[in-house]
Design an enzyme around this catalytic site. Structure first.
Site, PDB file in Angstrom:
ATOM      1  N   LYS A  17      16.587  11.845  -5.925  1.00 53.43           N
ATOM      2  CA  LYS A  17      15.334  11.952  -6.698  1.00 53.43           C
ATOM      3  C   LYS A  17      15.547  11.719  -8.177  1.00 53.43           C
ATOM      4  O   LYS A  17      14.821  10.952  -8.803  1.00 53.43           O
ATOM      5  CB  LYS A  17      14.767  13.370  -6.567  1.00 53.43           C
ATOM      6  CG  LYS A  17      13.764  13.566  -5.513  1.00 53.43           C
ATOM      7  CD  LYS A  17      13.150  14.961  -5.609  1.00 53.43           C
ATOM      8  CE  LYS A  17      14.022  16.006  -6.160  1.00 53.43           C
ATOM      9  NZ  LYS A  17      14.497  17.112  -5.459  1.00 53.43           N
ATOM     10  N   ARG A  93       6.922  22.209  -5.918  1.00 59.10           N
ATOM     11  CA  ARG A  93       7.913  22.573  -4.919  1.00 59.10           C
ATOM     12  C   ARG A  93       7.394  23.623  -3.945  1.00 59.10           C
ATOM     13  O   ARG A  93       8.106  24.077  -3.070  1.00 59.10           O
ATOM     14  CB  ARG A  93       9.147  23.113  -5.623  1.00 59.10           C
ATOM     15  CG  ARG A  93      10.404  22.498  -5.066  1.00 59.10           C
ATOM     16  CD  ARG A  93      11.574  23.053  -5.805  1.00 59.10           C
ATOM     17  NE  ARG A  93      12.020  22.090  -6.761  1.00 59.10           N
ATOM     18  CZ  ARG A  93      13.307  21.858  -6.991  1.00 59.10           C
ATOM     19  NH1 ARG A  93      14.229  22.490  -6.340  1.00 59.10           N
ATOM     20  NH2 ARG A  93      13.665  20.985  -7.878  1.00 59.10           N
ATOM     21  N   ARG A 130      28.880  15.581  -6.177  1.00 60.77           N
ATOM     22  CA  ARG A 130      28.053  15.266  -7.344  1.00 60.77           C
ATOM     23  C   ARG A 130      28.630  15.856  -8.621  1.00 60.77           C
ATOM     24  O   ARG A 130      29.054  17.002  -8.664  1.00 60.77           O
ATOM     25  CB  ARG A 130      26.644  15.818  -7.114  1.00 60.77           C
ATOM     26  CG  ARG A 130      25.706  15.669  -8.299  1.00 60.77           C
ATOM     27  CD  ARG A 130      24.287  15.742  -7.874  1.00 60.77           C
ATOM     28  NE  ARG A 130      23.809  17.110  -7.631  1.00 60.77           N
ATOM     29  CZ  ARG A 130      22.569  17.395  -7.256  1.00 60.77           C
ATOM     30  NH1 ARG A 130      21.703  16.428  -7.069  1.00 60.77           N
ATOM     31  NH2 ARG A 130      22.205  18.652  -7.059  1.00 60.77           N
ATOM     32  N   ARG A 162      27.721  20.860 -11.467  1.00 61.64           N
ATOM     33  CA  ARG A 162      26.661  21.798 -11.842  1.00 61.64           C
ATOM     34  C   ARG A 162      26.961  23.173 -11.281  1.00 61.64           C
ATOM     35  O   ARG A 162      27.450  23.291 -10.168  1.00 61.64           O
ATOM     36  CB  ARG A 162      25.334  21.303 -11.262  1.00 61.64           C
ATOM     37  CG  ARG A 162      24.439  20.676 -12.284  1.00 61.64           C
ATOM     38  CD  ARG A 162      23.284  19.977 -11.645  1.00 61.64           C
ATOM     39  NE  ARG A 162      22.500  20.826 -10.749  1.00 61.64           N
ATOM     40  CZ  ARG A 162      21.387  20.421 -10.162  1.00 61.64           C
ATOM     41  NH1 ARG A 162      20.945  19.203 -10.364  1.00 61.64           N
ATOM     42  NH2 ARG A 162      20.722  21.226  -9.375  1.00 61.64           N
ATOM     43  N   ARG A 173      19.330  26.372  -1.242  1.00 61.79           N
ATOM     44  CA  ARG A 173      18.291  25.460  -1.726  1.00 61.79           C
ATOM     45  C   ARG A 173      17.721  24.612  -0.598  1.00 61.79           C
ATOM     46  O   ARG A 173      16.526  24.348  -0.554  1.00 61.79           O
ATOM     47  CB  ARG A 173      18.839  24.572  -2.838  1.00 61.79           C
ATOM     48  CG  ARG A 173      18.633  25.177  -4.223  1.00 61.79           C
ATOM     49  CD  ARG A 173      19.775  24.915  -5.138  1.00 61.79           C
ATOM     50  NE  ARG A 173      19.879  23.539  -5.543  1.00 61.79           N
ATOM     51  CZ  ARG A 173      21.045  22.957  -5.879  1.00 61.79           C
ATOM     52  NH1 ARG A 173      22.158  23.653  -5.835  1.00 61.79           N
ATOM     53  NH2 ARG A 173      21.072  21.716  -6.259  1.00 61.79           N
TER      54      ARG A 173
END
Ligand code: ADP
Ligand code: ZN
Length: 223
Positions: A17, A93, A130, A162, A173
């Site tokens: 995204k 969301r 990531r 992150r 999540r």
């Protein structure tokens, strides 16, 4: 007067995204609004709302609606977005946020709500690898690192994992995504806005699919 499409990009964590929303923002000269980025910025500045948000973000929980709506409303309040166009990334969301967005739109309908669809096995793999630039938010992957020693190609910032990309937080999540975000897919299907785009493949390939969808719903020659 310049006008542009009004878009929402939905998709699981790791669906791509952020990267694709940035590219679409550039392509159509529209504002890219990432609530994740805005909340991380607020957290860094140390505003009361930001500090509260950080607490939720680091454990993979959703940030309470009043804080999220606060940062989104600020963006809309600056003006221009409704006329010039925008792409929302990470918002709405949940159903309540989707309903609040309808109010902020003030009668200017969305052109498309795109669900960037990627199977869970693939996103888990992507997120584990990531890495992201602390300076500009640019995304990398352990298999595709920056050119020199984890310094960002774009801004030279440090490229790191992150804090909320730990396996536990990611699982949480994804659970929340199924629970509270999937219902808004039905909400937008009901409004006739939903388009599903296959998010598996090379970034360029996926981008072309997205552009085709936007051009279909927002023809370039439209005034
Ligand atoms: P991801 O899509 O991987 O979760 P984001 O950068 O979009 O990454 O969001 C990071 C975190 O910010 C989320 O886990 C959540 O805590 C918070 N967040 C972002 N957008 C919202 C939102 N619309 N509502 C609630 N929390 C949000
Ligand atoms: Zn950078």
């Amino acid at each position: 007067m310049k006008r542009g499409p009004r878009l929402v990009l939905l998709g699981k964590q790791g669906a791509g995204k952020g990267t694709q929303a940035t590219r679409l923002g550039d392509r159509y000269c529209i504002t890219h609004v990432s609530t994740g980025d805005l909340l991380r910025e607020a957290a860094e500045k140390g505003t009361p709302a930001g500090l509260k948000a950080a607490h939720y973000m680091n454990s993979g929980e959703l940030v309470p609606d009043d804080i999220v709506l606060g940062v989104v409303e600020e963006q809309f309040a600056e003006g221009g977005m409704l006329e010039d166009g925008f792409i929302l990334d990470g918002f709405p969301r949940n159903l309540h946020q989707a309903e609040e967005l309808e109010k902020l739109l003030d009668g200017e309908p969305l052109h498309a709500v795109i669900n960037l669809d990627v199977p869970t096995e693939i996103v888990l793999d992507r997120i584990a690898g990531r890495r992201v630039c602390e300076g500009c938010g640019m995304n990398y992957h352990v298999n595709m690192p920056p050119k020199s020693d984890w310094a960002c190609d774009e801004c030279g910032g440090r490229v790191v994992q992150r804090e909320d990309d730990t396996e536990e937080a990611v699982q949480r999540r994804l659970e929340l995504y199924e629970e509270v975000t999937v219902p808004i897919i039905d909400f937008y299907r009901g409004l006739g806005k939903l388009v599903v785009v296959d998010g598996v493949g090379e970034g360029d390939e996926v981008f072309e699919r997205l552009v085709k969808v936007v051009d279909d719903r927002y023809p370039p020659e439209q005034p």
